[in-house]
Design an enzyme around this catalytic site. Sequence first.
Site, PDB file in Angstrom:
ATOM      1  N   HIS A  88       0.835  -1.111  -0.084  1.00 10.38           N
ATOM      2  CA  HIS A  88       0.054   0.182  -0.018  1.00 10.38           C
ATOM      3  C   HIS A  88       0.943   1.281  -0.018  1.00 10.38           C
ATOM      4  CE1 HIS A  88      -2.418   3.041   2.702  1.00 10.38           C
ATOM      5  NE2 HIS A  88      -2.843   3.001   1.566  1.00 10.38           N
ATOM      6  N   HIS A 130       1.872  11.799  -1.478  1.00 12.00           N
ATOM      7  CA  HIS A 130       0.971  11.406  -0.328  1.00 12.00           C
ATOM      8  C   HIS A 130       0.024  12.400   0.055  1.00 12.00           C
ATOM      9  CE1 HIS A 130      -0.235   8.979   2.867  1.00 12.00           C
ATOM     10  NE2 HIS A 130       0.888   8.080   2.752  1.00 12.00           N
TER      11      HIS A 130
END
Length: 368
Positions: free
Chosen positions: A54, A102
């Site tokens: 992930h 992110h």
Amino acid sequence: MLSSLLAVSAAFLSLTGLAQGIPQAGVSSTGAACNNSPLLCDRNYNNITHMGAHDSAFLRNKETSFSTAGNQFYDVTAALSAGIRLLQAQVHNLSGALKLCHTSCSLLDGGSLESFLSDIKIWMDSNPNEVVTLLLVNSDNMPAATIGDSFTTSGISKYGFAPASTSGPMATWPTLQTLISANTRLVSFITNIEHDSTKPYLLPEFDYVFETAFGVSSVGGFNCTVDRPSSLGSGSTAVSKGYLGLLNHFLDIEQSFGITVPDVANIATTNSASTNTTGTAGTHGAQCQSEWGVRPTFILVDFFNVGPAIQTADQLNGISPVGRTSLSTAVLTAESSGAASTSGSGISWFGLAGFGMGVIALGNFVFL
């Protein structure tokens, strides 16, 4: 002499598999390993559990001063060599350039999409018997053609698998050996795109895949309920329609200012292959296999080396893997790695210094 040795090796493999209760049907006729096992070569792609990293581009290591926003200790090349076969990342449009960021490129920048894909291509060039899956979160809804340009310029598009039908889920996928023989060894799922005939290897994720919930914050919070697409109903119904099941198996924890980051404190339990402990990958995988009637096709975890998480996929696949690089199964920290951390408050490497106190304005910022 060589033929005798091969025969002895094959016999040993068969006996070992029988001793461990491993099904022998579908063993590669050549004895070669596909995705680290001869037993997987003749299995259909959708009849294998592919372990995934992930947010694979977002690291918690020396390069990022051990940012608490990072989801992995090791980069994608190390992940692939260790047996990870699904790489997930977020793609953002930053002034016309596709970057891996992110949530925000100001917070954690994983570099360009092209560079990310180039690293994967180099690894695939050197590992011709491996099938790799990508899952890219298309955060800014870029068209398939634009994302495909990075696949082309990186050179990885040559490995792209394009299904014969683009009308949705497939009941039967090719075997790993079929994909390998055709050299279409890269399966790429992208969110928020429409099918584009000029980039047929870019597959709209939710035309083929369903996911369980993400953002889980307790070890007892994992389940097998379909979260996306919600219209599919139950997991068993989705599977009957040909959809591939993906388990989001990672824990988050809330820190200061409502910022949510990966829960490292529980990662050894979260990534364990144990099937009799609440919150483990092994328990989650076994539960969904029971509810859905098939093994989950994909599992996404944080810090894949801890556990190691790959053992759950091996367990579900019934294999004893070969040809992997061993990594430390420890949680890496600045102290254990001999690196100075600038994360002091635990906010992460970007810290308060880069934003003044503006970080407060982030509110319930979630790193997913």
